[in-house]
Design a protein around this motif. Structure first.
Motif, short mmCIF file in Angstrom:
data_model
loop_
_atom_site.label_atom_id
_atom_site.label_comp_id
_atom_site.label_asym_id
_atom_site.label_seq_id
_atom_site.Cartn_x
_atom_site.Cartn_y
_atom_site.Cartn_z
N ASP A 44 0.81 -1.21 0.00
CA ASP A 44 0.00 0.00 0.00
C ASP A 44 0.86 1.27 0.00
O ASP A 44 1.75 1.40 -0.80
N ILE A 45 0.59 2.19 0.93
CA ILE A 45 1.28 3.48 0.92
C ILE A 45 2.78 3.31 1.19
O ILE A 45 3.59 4.04 0.62
N LEU A 46 3.15 2.34 2.01
CA LEU A 46 4.57 2.11 2.26
C LEU A 46 5.29 1.61 1.00
O LEU A 46 6.45 1.94 0.77
N LEU A 47 4.59 0.84 0.18
CA LEU A 47 5.17 0.40 -1.09
C LEU A 47 5.36 1.59 -2.02
O LEU A 47 6.40 1.72 -2.67
N ILE A 48 4.38 2.47 -2.07
CA ILE A 48 4.49 3.67 -2.91
C ILE A 48 5.69 4.50 -2.46
O ILE A 48 6.51 4.92 -3.28
N ILE A 49 5.80 4.74 -1.17
CA ILE A 49 6.91 5.53 -0.64
C ILE A 49 8.24 4.85 -0.93
O ILE A 49 9.20 5.50 -1.36
N THR A 50 8.29 3.54 -0.72
CA THR A 50 9.53 2.79 -0.97
C THR A 50 9.93 2.88 -2.43
O THR A 50 11.12 3.05 -2.74
N CYS A 51 8.97 2.79 -3.33
CA CYS A 51 9.28 2.88 -4.76
C CYS A 51 9.74 4.28 -5.15
O CYS A 51 10.67 4.43 -5.96
N ILE A 52 9.14 5.29 -4.57
CA ILE A 52 9.60 6.67 -4.82
C ILE A 52 11.03 6.83 -4.31
O ILE A 52 11.88 7.39 -5.01
#
Length: 181
Positions: free
Chosen positions: A86-94
């Motif tokens: 979820d949001i942690l994956l988005i942040i990690t990818c950024i």
């Protein structure tokens, strides 16, 4: 120059892993095609937009330091990808996009700065070849590890290999006095 060529290989190794295998991770999470494309796009945009800032930071502080920080960011975020959603994956990818963008910009600048005046073209040609080598090795190794041990271990082991390579470059650069401060 050799330690910095290794950094180039490892950075492109991470580019190949991130953009080649992130879609498999996203698929495993059950994201729909739109969200998959959106996450890959956000990752790509972060990679693109950080490069001018990374160059500015390298000019203001230390190119080697900023490059190494970018490598550490790439290593940590690559290792984290299989453990977040979820949001942690988005942040990690950024963050992963930021890490590889920082290294991309500054590795080219550093290699050109270290090149002999009469060998700039040849040096940059070798750097380009090392980029392609990393771009080939990353997905091949990640694929082999993922087939043998699973996708999660592919990300973790490849991140660990990137960490080992970073340590080798730091030791080698210090030993060979190739630092420019």
């Amino acid at each position: 120059l050799m330690p910095w060529f290794l950094i180039i290989v490892i950075n492109m190794f991470f580019v190949g892993i991130l953009f080649g295998f992130l879609p498999f991770r996203i698929h495993d999470l059950g994201y729909n095609p739109f969200n998959t494309g959106l996450l890959l796009s956000v990752t790509t945009v972060s990679y693109l937009l950080v490069q001018p800032v990374a160059g500015w930071l390298a000019d203001k502080y230390s190119m080697e330091m900023i490059l190494r920080i970018g490598m550490v960011i790439s290593i940590i975020s690559t290792a984290a990808i299989p453990f977040v959603t979820d949001i942690l994956l988005i942040i990690t990818c950024i963050v992963a996009g930021i890490g590889i963008g920082v290294v991309w910009t500054n590795s080219d600048a550093l290699v050109s700065k270290l090149a002999a005046e009469n060998a700039m073209g040849a040096t940059m040609g070798v750097a380009g070849s090392f980029k392609e080598l990393g771009d080939m090795i990353g997905p091949l190794l990640m694929g082999a590890i993922s087939q043998a041990l699973g996708l999660k271990w592919g990300f973790v082991i490849c991140a660990a290999l990137g960490g080992i390579a970073l340590v080798i470059t730091i030791i080698t650069a210090t030993k060979n006095k190739t630092e420019i401060v």
